[in-house]
Design a protein around this motif. Structure first.
Motif, PDB file in Angstrom:
ATOM      1  N   GLN A   1     -53.387  69.384 -39.480  1.00  0.00           N
ATOM      2  CA  GLN A   1     -52.119  69.908 -40.158  1.00  0.00           C
ATOM      3  C   GLN A   1     -52.488  69.576 -41.542  1.00  0.00           C
ATOM      4  N   LEU A   2     -52.662  68.289 -41.488  1.00  0.00           N
ATOM      5  CA  LEU A   2     -52.727  67.003 -42.736  1.00  0.00           C
ATOM      6  C   LEU A   2     -53.978  67.937 -44.220  1.00  0.00           C
ATOM      7  N   ASP A   3     -55.425  68.615 -43.767  1.00  0.00           N
ATOM      8  CA  ASP A   3     -56.301  68.992 -43.997  1.00  0.00           C
ATOM      9  C   ASP A   3     -54.795  71.014 -44.741  1.00  0.00           C
ATOM     10  N   GLU A   4     -54.330  71.457 -44.052  1.00  0.00           N
ATOM     11  CA  GLU A   4     -53.476  72.094 -43.968  1.00  0.00           C
ATOM     12  C   GLU A   4     -53.039  71.922 -45.391  1.00  0.00           C
ATOM     13  N   GLN A   5     -51.736  70.913 -45.496  1.00  0.00           N
ATOM     14  CA  GLN A   5     -50.727  70.543 -46.422  1.00  0.00           C
ATOM     15  C   GLN A   5     -52.351  69.999 -47.594  1.00  0.00           C
ATOM     16  N   ALA A   6     -53.401  69.525 -47.290  1.00  0.00           N
ATOM     17  CA  ALA A   6     -53.603  69.179 -48.896  1.00  0.00           C
ATOM     18  C   ALA A   6     -53.597  70.811 -49.848  1.00  0.00           C
ATOM     19  N   ARG A   7     -54.185  71.714 -48.633  1.00  0.00           N
ATOM     20  CA  ARG A   7     -54.874  72.926 -49.977  1.00  0.00           C
ATOM     21  C   ARG A   7     -53.675  73.444 -49.907  1.00  0.00           C
ATOM     22  N   ALA A   8     -52.227  72.955 -49.230  1.00  0.00           N
ATOM     23  CA  ALA A   8     -51.650  73.991 -50.391  1.00  0.00           C
ATOM     24  C   ALA A   8     -51.265  73.153 -51.292  1.00  0.00           C
ATOM     25  N   THR A   9     -51.162  71.882 -50.672  1.00  0.00           N
ATOM     26  CA  THR A   9     -50.774  71.292 -52.413  1.00  0.00           C
ATOM     27  C   THR A   9     -51.712  71.448 -53.556  1.00  0.00           C
ATOM     28  N   ALA A  10     -53.115  71.425 -52.997  1.00  0.00           N
ATOM     29  CA  ALA A  10     -54.080  71.727 -54.629  1.00  0.00           C
ATOM     30  C   ALA A  10     -53.648  73.269 -54.945  1.00  0.00           C
ATOM     31  N   VAL A  11     -53.116  73.867 -54.441  1.00  0.00           N
ATOM     32  CA  VAL A  11     -53.338  75.443 -54.319  1.00  0.00           C
ATOM     33  C   VAL A  11     -52.224  75.221 -55.759  1.00  0.00           C
ATOM     34  N   SER A  12     -51.386  74.964 -55.115  1.00  0.00           N
ATOM     35  CA  SER A  12     -49.808  74.155 -56.172  1.00  0.00           C
ATOM     36  C   SER A  12     -50.201  73.930 -57.577  1.00  0.00           C
ATOM     37  N   VAL A  13     -50.828  72.970 -57.544  1.00  0.00           N
ATOM     38  CA  VAL A  13     -51.221  71.892 -58.547  1.00  0.00           C
ATOM     39  C   VAL A  13     -52.344  73.092 -59.571  1.00  0.00           C
ATOM     40  N   ILE A  14     -52.994  73.977 -58.630  1.00  0.00           N
ATOM     41  CA  ILE A  14     -54.118  74.473 -59.680  1.00  0.00           C
ATOM     42  C   ILE A  14     -53.219  75.855 -60.849  1.00  0.00           C
ATOM     43  N   SER A  15     -52.025  76.170 -59.835  1.00  0.00           N
ATOM     44  CA  SER A  15     -51.099  77.108 -60.327  1.00  0.00           C
ATOM     45  C   SER A  15     -50.948  76.147 -61.590  1.00  0.00           C
ATOM     46  N   THR A  16     -50.187  75.550 -61.418  1.00  0.00           N
ATOM     47  CA  THR A  16     -49.977  74.748 -63.073  1.00  0.00           C
ATOM     48  C   THR A  16     -50.942  74.602 -63.946  1.00  0.00           C
ATOM     49  N   LEU A  17     -51.932  74.502 -63.617  1.00  0.00           N
ATOM     50  CA  LEU A  17     -53.297  74.544 -64.907  1.00  0.00           C
ATOM     51  C   LEU A  17     -53.803  75.722 -65.232  1.00  0.00           C
TER      52      LEU A  17
END
Length: 396
Positions: free
Chosen positions: A379-395
């Motif tokens: 569950q934490l792994d899935e949340q972290a992946r979603a966070t990473a996708v969001s961060v990349i979208s800002t880049l």
């Protein structure tokens, strides 16, 4: 005769494992092969090795493989989580080579450990994500965990036999060990001008000077995140404290790692950079078998050099070491963020130096929470992946 199941059979570790098995046909039998979606590669393996089971994670790939297998092939094609669990826990399965790259390999590897199997661990993410839970489960179930990564296998070979028998809960200090020295080549960008790193391409990052590896691991080697993940893995395998672990840059990849003892001795494991050596060691431990690897020729080795890691060049290594100090939540988040970041880099969506930026921002968002089960970790792994996708979208 060991019945072996290979998780990640179509990858480089899978190929090396099968090569060792071919060299030792009286000792090992290919019982099951597992891959994601590489149908043609799996088809060729099934025809050559005739395993009882070929498991494809991708359901469509499983259907295609089944339709392509010739009538004389005895292999049964399976798919789905339940079938994979049944394969790794099967009473006829003696040994499981855990070589699925990334978080995808965690569940089947953990299932094999729970079932008390002999597990040859090439998937470092299993310990990065669930180290404490993983090693405690192995101790409870009676599973034998043997490290395949060249560095951890080297460390294992340099340890006293009583310490080898107590992975996960050994006492290094009580056995006269002062430090574990984890070596790394520094990858393709060891001497690259720092100002040009942001322009490095996926092809350049995957052009490792010594090892032939898959794209994800090759990029991790270029950022030295691979060494950071190995640092975390070593913490759990050898029950180390942070001050007992050191990273040493060794560009020639001849010394695969070392153990430093209190009396001043340093024991090193050396060999040509070929994964068949540590694989063969784990497959036959405590015996030795032929791996098909040429012995090290010291007259051709030339000079061996060493240096400290430069954290300005390799910020991902520093992040991994910091995550290791923070705990299981941080290492789980870092691993997930890094998988997303590396995939984005390989697809040309972010720059090479953005990988560290994504990892840093995701690690900075970690909130302390107790991870008591594989379900909590996933569950934490899935949340972290979603966070990473969001961060990349800002880049972007």
């Amino acid at each position: 005769m060991q019945n072996m199941v290979i998780l990640g059979a179509t990858g480089s570790i899978g190929a090396s494992t099968l090569s060792v098995m071919v060299n030792n046909p009286a000792d090992f039998h290919v019982y099951g092969l597992v891959a994601n979606a590489s149908v043609q590669k799996m088809l060729a393996l099934c025809i050559t090795h005739q395993p009882e089971y070929a498991h494809m994670v991708d359901e469509n790939a499983a259907m295609e493989l089944k339709s392509l297998l010739p009538n004389h092939c005895v292999t049964q094609v399976t798919t789905g989580a339940e079938a994979l669990n049944a394969l790794v826990t099967d009473s006829r399965t003696d040994t499981v080579m855990a070589a699925i790259v990334g978080a995808a390999g965690l569940v089947p590897t953990f299932d094999a450990v729970k079932a008390g199997k002999r597990v040859l661990l090439a998937n470092k993410e299993a310990l990065v994500m669930s180290g404490e839970l993983f090693m405690n489960t192995a101790r409870t179930s009676g599973a034998t965990v043997l490290p395949v990564d060249s560095e951890h296998n080297a460390i294992f070979q340099c340890l006293p036999t009583n310490v080898q028998a107590q992975l996960g809960y050994c006492d290094l200090s009580a056995n006269g060990i002062s430090h574990i020295l984890l070596t790394g080549s520094g990858g393709p960008f060891l001497n690259t001008d720092l100002a040009t790193l942001s322009a490095m391409t996926p092809a350049q990052a995957c052009n490792h000077p010594n090892w032939s590896m898959g794209p994800k691991i090759s990029v991790d080697s270029a950022t030295m995140m691979n060494k950071g993940l190995e640092f975390i893995e070593a913490r759990w395998l050898f029950n180390t404290q942070a001050e007992q672990l050191k990273v040493v840059i060794h560009p020639q990849s001849v010394i695969h790692s070392m153990v430093q003892y209190r009396d001043g001795s340093v024991i090193a494991q050396m060999g040509n950079p070929d994964m068949r050596t540590p694989i063969a060691h784990c497959m036959s431990y405590p015996q030795r078998i032929g791996a098909g690897v040429e012995p090290l020729d010291f007259f051709k080795v030339g000079q061996l050099s060493f240096c400290e890691p430069d954290f300005d060049r390799f910020p991902c290594l520093r992040l991994a070491m910091q995550a290791c100090e923070q705990g299981q939540e941080a290492t789980t988040v870092l691993n997930a963020a890094n998988e997303i970041a590396v995939d984005s880099f390989l697809k040309g969506r972010i720059r090479f130096t953005d990988i560290a930026n994504v990892n840093y921002r995701c690690l900075d968002s970690v909130q302390q929470t107790r991870l008591d089960s594989i379900e909590d970790i996933l569950q934490l792994d899935e949340q972290a992946r979603a966070t990473a996708v969001s961060v990349i979208s800002t880049l972007n």
